[in-house]
Design a protein around this motif. Structure first.
Motif, PDB file in Angstrom:
ATOM      1  N   GLU A  65       6.155 -16.731  -6.622  1.00 13.46           N
ATOM      2  CA  GLU A  65       5.918 -15.708  -5.420  1.00 13.46           C
ATOM      3  C   GLU A  65       6.917 -15.173  -4.976  1.00 13.46           C
ATOM      4  O   GLU A  65       6.996 -13.868  -4.729  1.00 13.46           O
ATOM      5  N   SER A  66       8.286 -15.562  -5.488  1.00 14.37           N
ATOM      6  CA  SER A  66       9.638 -14.899  -5.103  1.00 14.37           C
ATOM      7  C   SER A  66       9.778 -13.650  -5.947  1.00 14.37           C
ATOM      8  O   SER A  66      10.406 -12.626  -5.478  1.00 14.37           O
ATOM      9  N   SER A  67       8.821 -13.496  -6.861  1.00 16.88           N
ATOM     10  CA  SER A  67       9.102 -12.249  -7.680  1.00 16.88           C
ATOM     11  C   SER A  67       8.217 -11.046  -7.194  1.00 16.88           C
ATOM     12  O   SER A  67       8.050  -9.987  -7.840  1.00 16.88           O
ATOM     13  N   TYR A  68       7.643 -11.190  -6.100  1.00 19.24           N
ATOM     14  CA  TYR A  68       6.698 -10.229  -5.435  1.00 19.24           C
ATOM     15  C   TYR A  68       7.062  -9.821  -4.124  1.00 19.24           C
ATOM     16  O   TYR A  68       7.331 -10.727  -3.341  1.00 19.24           O
ATOM     17  N   GLY A  69       6.915  -8.643  -3.663  1.00 19.36           N
ATOM     18  CA  GLY A  69       6.764  -8.222  -2.085  1.00 19.36           C
ATOM     19  C   GLY A  69       5.550  -8.053  -1.855  1.00 19.36           C
ATOM     20  O   GLY A  69       4.654  -7.658  -2.528  1.00 19.36           O
ATOM     21  N   THR A  70       5.216  -8.211  -0.248  1.00 21.61           N
ATOM     22  CA  THR A  70       3.864  -8.034   0.227  1.00 21.61           C
ATOM     23  C   THR A  70       3.697  -6.614   0.650  1.00 21.61           C
ATOM     24  O   THR A  70       4.527  -6.073   1.439  1.00 21.61           O
ATOM     25  N   HIS A  71       2.856  -5.982   0.362  1.00 25.62           N
ATOM     26  CA  HIS A  71       2.528  -4.491   0.706  1.00 25.62           C
ATOM     27  C   HIS A  71       0.996  -4.324   1.005  1.00 25.62           C
ATOM     28  O   HIS A  71       0.363  -5.201   0.508  1.00 25.62           O
ATOM     29  N   TYR A  72       0.713  -2.907   1.691  1.00 25.84           N
ATOM     30  CA  TYR A  72      -0.666  -2.911   2.060  1.00 25.84           C
ATOM     31  C   TYR A  72      -1.219  -1.544   1.518  1.00 25.84           C
ATOM     32  O   TYR A  72      -0.368  -0.596   1.447  1.00 25.84           O
ATOM     33  N   LEU A  73      -2.642  -1.584   1.174  1.00 22.80           N
ATOM     34  CA  LEU A  73      -3.127  -0.609   0.772  1.00 22.80           C
ATOM     35  C   LEU A  73      -4.331  -0.547   1.508  1.00 22.80           C
ATOM     36  O   LEU A  73      -5.339  -1.134   1.011  1.00 22.80           O
TER      37      LEU A  73
END
Length: 308
Positions: free
Chosen positions: A56-64
């Protein structure tokens, strides 16, 4: 500098629904190139996250829109994720130069048999004389936008592709525990210098020696055009991983079984080029004359995800 550009392309997405993942306007070559880069990076991020390849630490949360996306970011605690970011960086370099024809992300289980893949993701690119052109090809519908078409329509087509990808990844059966990841890059030979290799890649051993482990099913996800770039996304996976997918989902994602095991490198789609069809090997002898070897790159180092 290249790493900084990649980091900016992937990590500049702000975690708000109001911030667009893709450029607000797609009216120039640069806009189109940015769109293609972000779409490639987003797609690879979706695949690696939902297939459980990195922590999980390898990703950032973003929105589309209403989608919560996980986008790869530099994670020094996970060298493997840094490695795949370098691969994406190499794709960016080849896209900027208009050399890249196809990027193939392949998963295999036996390190001694890297040519025998168990899952494969194909990203195919085209360019117009005006510049890079963005196309997503759907098995059931084609959506092509000429110059002057509203950028909002292009965005909708991109969102549809990401949605399909997410639905598919969430419903595929699990991968084997021990897997290795690699990426092969194929080029437009007539414009690509023989000595060219993008960052993180070296000259590949062969462009025509892939085998599929098991019974393959092909999935084609969509077609979008900005009049500058085109990109097609295709997935080949083991049919047993599709067992739990309902008929409505199969129809929605335009999934069809394939009668041959092959990479989609169709000659008729490249006007004025000499692209050959790249196919997986079979056991049938061939009497055809030898063909000129297609230029291909492979990673300097393959990737073994830590999935424990």
């Amino acid at each position: 500098m290249a790493t900084a550009q990649l980091s900016h392309s992937i990590e500049s997405y702000k975690a708000t629904k109001e911030t667009a993942l893709f450029p607000a306007q797609i009216t120039t070559k640069h806009d189109s190139l940015v769109l293609v880069k972000k779409l490639l990076a987003t797609s690879v991020s979706c695949i690696t996250y939902l297939r459980g390849l990195f922590p999980e630490s390898s990703y950032g949360t973003h929105y589309l829109d209403d989608l919560s996306l996980k986008i790869l970011r530099e994670d020094k605690k996970c060298p493997a994720s840094l490695q795949i970011i370098k691969w994406i960086q190499g794709c960016f370099d080849a896209l900027e130069k208009k050399y890249l024809h196809m990027a193939v992300l392949a998963i295999y289980t036996n390190p001694k048999e890297p040519e025998k893949v168990t899952e494969l993701y194909q990203f195919k690119f085209q360019y117009t004389k005006e510049g890079p052109k963005m196309n997503f090809v759907s098995h059931s519908t084609n959506t092509s936008f000429d110059s002057g078409t509203r950028s909002e329509e292009i965005k909708k087509a991109c969102v549809l592709l990401i949605r399909k990808l997410y639905v598919l990844m969430q419903n595929l059966g699990p991968l084997p525990n021990d897997i290795t990841l690699t990426m092969k890059l194929y080029y437009y030979n007539e414009v690509t210098p023989n000595e060219y290799q993008p960052p993180g890649f070296k000259e590949g051993q062969s462009a025509q020696n892939l085998l599929f482990e098991g019974d393959p099913v092909s999935l084609k996800l969509g077609f979008v055009s900005t009049n500058f770039h085109s990109i097609k996304v295709k997935i080949i996976t083991e049919s047993q991983r599709m067992i739990n997918m309902g008929s409505n989902l199969l129809q929605e994602n335009s999934i069809t079984e394939i009668s041959h095991q092959g990479l989609d490198c169709d000659e008729e789609e490249e006007e004025g080029s000499h692209i050959r069809r790249l196919e997986f090997e079979d056991s049938q002898p061939s009497s055809a004359l030898p063909k000129k070897r297609r230029k291909v790159s492979e990673p300097v180092q393959v990737l073994i995800p830590d999935r424990k």
